[in-house]
Design a protein around this motif. Structure first.
Motif, PDB file in Angstrom:
ATOM      1  N   GLU A   1       0.803  -1.219   0.000  1.00  0.00           N
ATOM      2  CA  GLU A   1       0.000   0.000   0.000  1.00  0.00           C
ATOM      3  C   GLU A   1       0.843   1.279   0.000  1.00  0.00           C
ATOM      4  O   GLU A   1       0.371   2.324  -0.460  1.00  0.00           O
ATOM      5  CB  GLU A   1      -0.942   0.012   1.213  1.00  0.00           C
ATOM      6  CG  GLU A   1      -1.999  -1.066   1.201  1.00  0.00           C
ATOM      7  CD  GLU A   1      -3.034  -0.874   0.104  1.00  0.00           C
ATOM      8  OE1 GLU A   1      -3.076   0.201  -0.522  1.00  0.00           O
ATOM      9  OE2 GLU A   1      -3.807  -1.828  -0.142  1.00  0.00           O
ATOM     10  N   TYR A   2       2.074   1.195   0.504  1.00  0.00           N
ATOM     11  CA  TYR A   2       2.903   2.401   0.566  1.00  0.00           C
ATOM     12  C   TYR A   2       4.114   2.330  -0.368  1.00  0.00           C
ATOM     13  O   TYR A   2       4.213   3.109  -1.315  1.00  0.00           O
ATOM     14  CB  TYR A   2       3.378   2.669   1.995  1.00  0.00           C
ATOM     15  CG  TYR A   2       4.294   3.871   2.076  1.00  0.00           C
ATOM     16  CD1 TYR A   2       3.776   5.167   1.976  1.00  0.00           C
ATOM     17  CD2 TYR A   2       5.668   3.713   2.217  1.00  0.00           C
ATOM     18  CE1 TYR A   2       4.622   6.274   2.019  1.00  0.00           C
ATOM     19  CE2 TYR A   2       6.516   4.817   2.264  1.00  0.00           C
ATOM     20  CZ  TYR A   2       5.986   6.096   2.160  1.00  0.00           C
ATOM     21  OH  TYR A   2       6.826   7.174   2.184  1.00  0.00           O
ATOM     22  N   ASP A   3       5.007   1.383  -0.136  1.00  0.00           N
ATOM     23  CA  ASP A   3       6.258   1.337  -0.895  1.00  0.00           C
ATOM     24  C   ASP A   3       6.018   1.125  -2.387  1.00  0.00           C
ATOM     25  O   ASP A   3       6.616   1.813  -3.221  1.00  0.00           O
ATOM     26  CB  ASP A   3       7.173   0.231  -0.348  1.00  0.00           C
ATOM     27  CG  ASP A   3       7.591   0.492   1.085  1.00  0.00           C
ATOM     28  OD1 ASP A   3       8.174   1.564   1.340  1.00  0.00           O
ATOM     29  OD2 ASP A   3       7.333  -0.356   1.951  1.00  0.00           O
ATOM     30  N   TYR A   4       5.142   0.176  -2.732  1.00  0.00           N
ATOM     31  CA  TYR A   4       4.845  -0.068  -4.139  1.00  0.00           C
ATOM     32  C   TYR A   4       4.122   1.120  -4.764  1.00  0.00           C
ATOM     33  O   TYR A   4       4.355   1.457  -5.928  1.00  0.00           O
ATOM     34  CB  TYR A   4       4.001  -1.329  -4.293  1.00  0.00           C
ATOM     35  CG  TYR A   4       4.791  -2.616  -4.334  1.00  0.00           C
ATOM     36  CD1 TYR A   4       6.160  -2.618  -4.065  1.00  0.00           C
ATOM     37  CD2 TYR A   4       4.193  -3.829  -4.651  1.00  0.00           C
ATOM     38  CE1 TYR A   4       6.889  -3.800  -4.104  1.00  0.00           C
ATOM     39  CE2 TYR A   4       4.921  -5.011  -4.695  1.00  0.00           C
ATOM     40  CZ  TYR A   4       6.261  -4.995  -4.424  1.00  0.00           C
ATOM     41  OH  TYR A   4       6.978  -6.163  -4.478  1.00  0.00           O
ATOM     42  N   TYR A   5       3.240   1.721  -3.993  1.00  0.00           N
ATOM     43  CA  TYR A   5       2.496   2.877  -4.492  1.00  0.00           C
ATOM     44  C   TYR A   5       3.448   4.030  -4.819  1.00  0.00           C
ATOM     45  O   TYR A   5       3.374   4.632  -5.896  1.00  0.00           O
ATOM     46  CB  TYR A   5       1.472   3.314  -3.453  1.00  0.00           C
ATOM     47  CG  TYR A   5       0.770   4.609  -3.786  1.00  0.00           C
ATOM     48  CD1 TYR A   5      -0.261   4.648  -4.728  1.00  0.00           C
ATOM     49  CD2 TYR A   5       1.147   5.801  -3.166  1.00  0.00           C
ATOM     50  CE1 TYR A   5      -0.906   5.837  -5.042  1.00  0.00           C
ATOM     51  CE2 TYR A   5       0.501   6.994  -3.480  1.00  0.00           C
ATOM     52  CZ  TYR A   5      -0.513   7.008  -4.404  1.00  0.00           C
ATOM     53  OH  TYR A   5      -1.143   8.187  -4.719  1.00  0.00           O
ATOM     54  N   VAL A   6       4.350   4.340  -3.892  1.00  0.00           N
ATOM     55  CA  VAL A   6       5.309   5.435  -4.108  1.00  0.00           C
ATOM     56  C   VAL A   6       6.225   5.122  -5.280  1.00  0.00           C
ATOM     57  O   VAL A   6       6.495   5.991  -6.125  1.00  0.00           O
ATOM     58  CB  VAL A   6       6.144   5.688  -2.833  1.00  0.00           C
ATOM     59  CG1 VAL A   6       7.247   6.708  -3.109  1.00  0.00           C
ATOM     60  CG2 VAL A   6       5.244   6.184  -1.706  1.00  0.00           C
ATOM     61  N   LEU A   7       6.704   3.870  -5.362  1.00  0.00           N
ATOM     62  CA  LEU A   7       7.591   3.479  -6.451  1.00  0.00           C
ATOM     63  C   LEU A   7       6.920   3.672  -7.803  1.00  0.00           C
ATOM     64  O   LEU A   7       7.517   4.222  -8.741  1.00  0.00           O
ATOM     65  CB  LEU A   7       8.004   2.018  -6.273  1.00  0.00           C
ATOM     66  CG  LEU A   7       8.971   1.442  -7.312  1.00  0.00           C
ATOM     67  CD1 LEU A   7      10.278   2.221  -7.325  1.00  0.00           C
ATOM     68  CD2 LEU A   7       9.233  -0.040  -7.037  1.00  0.00           C
ATOM     69  N   LYS A   8       5.684   3.244  -7.901  1.00  0.00           N
ATOM     70  CA  LYS A   8       4.950   3.366  -9.164  1.00  0.00           C
ATOM     71  C   LYS A   8       4.712   4.827  -9.517  1.00  0.00           C
ATOM     72  O   LYS A   8       4.847   5.226 -10.684  1.00  0.00           O
ATOM     73  CB  LYS A   8       3.613   2.626  -9.050  1.00  0.00           C
ATOM     74  CG  LYS A   8       2.975   2.276 -10.387  1.00  0.00           C
ATOM     75  CD  LYS A   8       1.790   1.372 -10.187  1.00  0.00           C
ATOM     76  CE  LYS A   8       1.198   0.913 -11.512  1.00  0.00           C
ATOM     77  NZ  LYS A   8       2.103   0.047 -12.277  1.00  0.00           N
ATOM     78  N   ARG A   9       4.377   5.639  -8.517  1.00  0.00           N
ATOM     79  CA  ARG A   9       4.158   7.055  -8.771  1.00  0.00           C
ATOM     80  C   ARG A   9       5.444   7.747  -9.219  1.00  0.00           C
ATOM     81  O   ARG A   9       5.422   8.601 -10.118  1.00  0.00           O
ATOM     82  CB  ARG A   9       3.621   7.736  -7.506  1.00  0.00           C
ATOM     83  CG  ARG A   9       2.194   7.366  -7.133  1.00  0.00           C
ATOM     84  CD  ARG A   9       1.182   7.832  -8.175  1.00  0.00           C
ATOM     85  NE  ARG A   9       1.204   9.276  -8.361  1.00  0.00           N
ATOM     86  CZ  ARG A   9       0.490  10.130  -7.667  1.00  0.00           C
ATOM     87  NH1 ARG A   9      -0.318   9.684  -6.703  1.00  0.00           N
ATOM     88  NH2 ARG A   9       0.545  11.429  -7.912  1.00  0.00           N
TER      89      ARG A   9
END
Length: 232
Positions: free
Chosen positions: A135-143
């Motif tokens: 929910e956080y690390d993958y989200y930030v990476l994708k953004r």
């Protein structure tokens, strides 16, 4: 009224029998539910573990791509400063200079978990790590890779760099770049601008590599914890 002890014993026995049957049925149903949930949890954790392995491979591929992009920055710096004569890697470093990368995240296991309920993961610490990563690390990476303007190297720099370099290229009859006129014919302004682009590209790639490394460490920690959970 005469108390009939035989009827009392009969009714007591029937009550106890019904009570035992209800409790047993409830316990059996609860046992079946727990067993079903445990099987579902195990299946999801195995799926997530497999997906995390693929995510690690994708991260390593993207990090390698960014590292090649940094090498391309250094190569073109040397070209600008007349310190590079080897043109064998010209095409490679021209293409990779502004290549953009996108993370491919295998989230099928996590999506299944969310649909069944996050509480399916009984280990609180493990559940927190899973939620934090997806929910956080993958989200930030994708953004960062897909939405941050600074990371869209092709959109941001390709056209401008082509304007600066195009008159210095030699093309084959097939339209491929086959050589470069050295030293480059650049105005002072073009040289300054190109050097600025190279600096911007490099620091942004270095920033992404650092973030990828951090996420990769968290993936490996999570996967190790999942594997430990599956052994229990």
């Amino acid at each position: 009224m005469k108390f009939n002890i035989k009827n009392w014993k009969k009714y007591t026995f029937e009550f106890i029998s019904i009570f035992i049957a209800v409790v047993s049925a409830f316990a059996l149903n609860n046992w079946n539910d727990n067993r079903r949930d445990q099987k579902a949890e195990t299946k999801i954790l195995r799926e997530m573990s497999s997906g995390l392995l693929k995510d690690i491979a994708d991260i390593e591929n993207n990090v390698s791509g960014h590292e090649t992009g940094i090498k391309a920055c250094n190569y073109w710096r040397r070209i600008i400063n007349e310190q590079e004569k080897n043109l064998d890697t010209l095409s490679v470093y021209y293409v990779t200079l502004t290549r953009t990368f996108f993370p491919v995240q295998n989230k099928a296991g996590y999506e299944t978990l969310k649909s069944k309920g996050l509480e399916l993961i009984k280990n609180d610490s493990l559940r927190f790590q899973i939620i934090s990563l997806y929910e956080y690390d993958y989200y930030v990476l994708k953004r960062l890779e897909e939405d941050s303007p600074e990371m869209q190297f092709e959109d941001k720099y390709s056209e401008e760099i082509n304007k600066i370099l195009s008159r210095n290229f030699q093309f084959s009859v097939n339209g491929d770049i086959e050589n470069l006129n050295l030293p480059l014919k650049l105005t002072d302004e073009e040289k300054q601008l190109f050097s600025t682009y190279l600096w911007q590209i490099q620091i942004n790639r270095e920033s992404m590599i650092n973030y990828y490394d951090g996420v990769n460490s968290k993936i490996e920690l999570l996967r190790n914890k999942i594997e430990e959970e599956l052994k229990q």
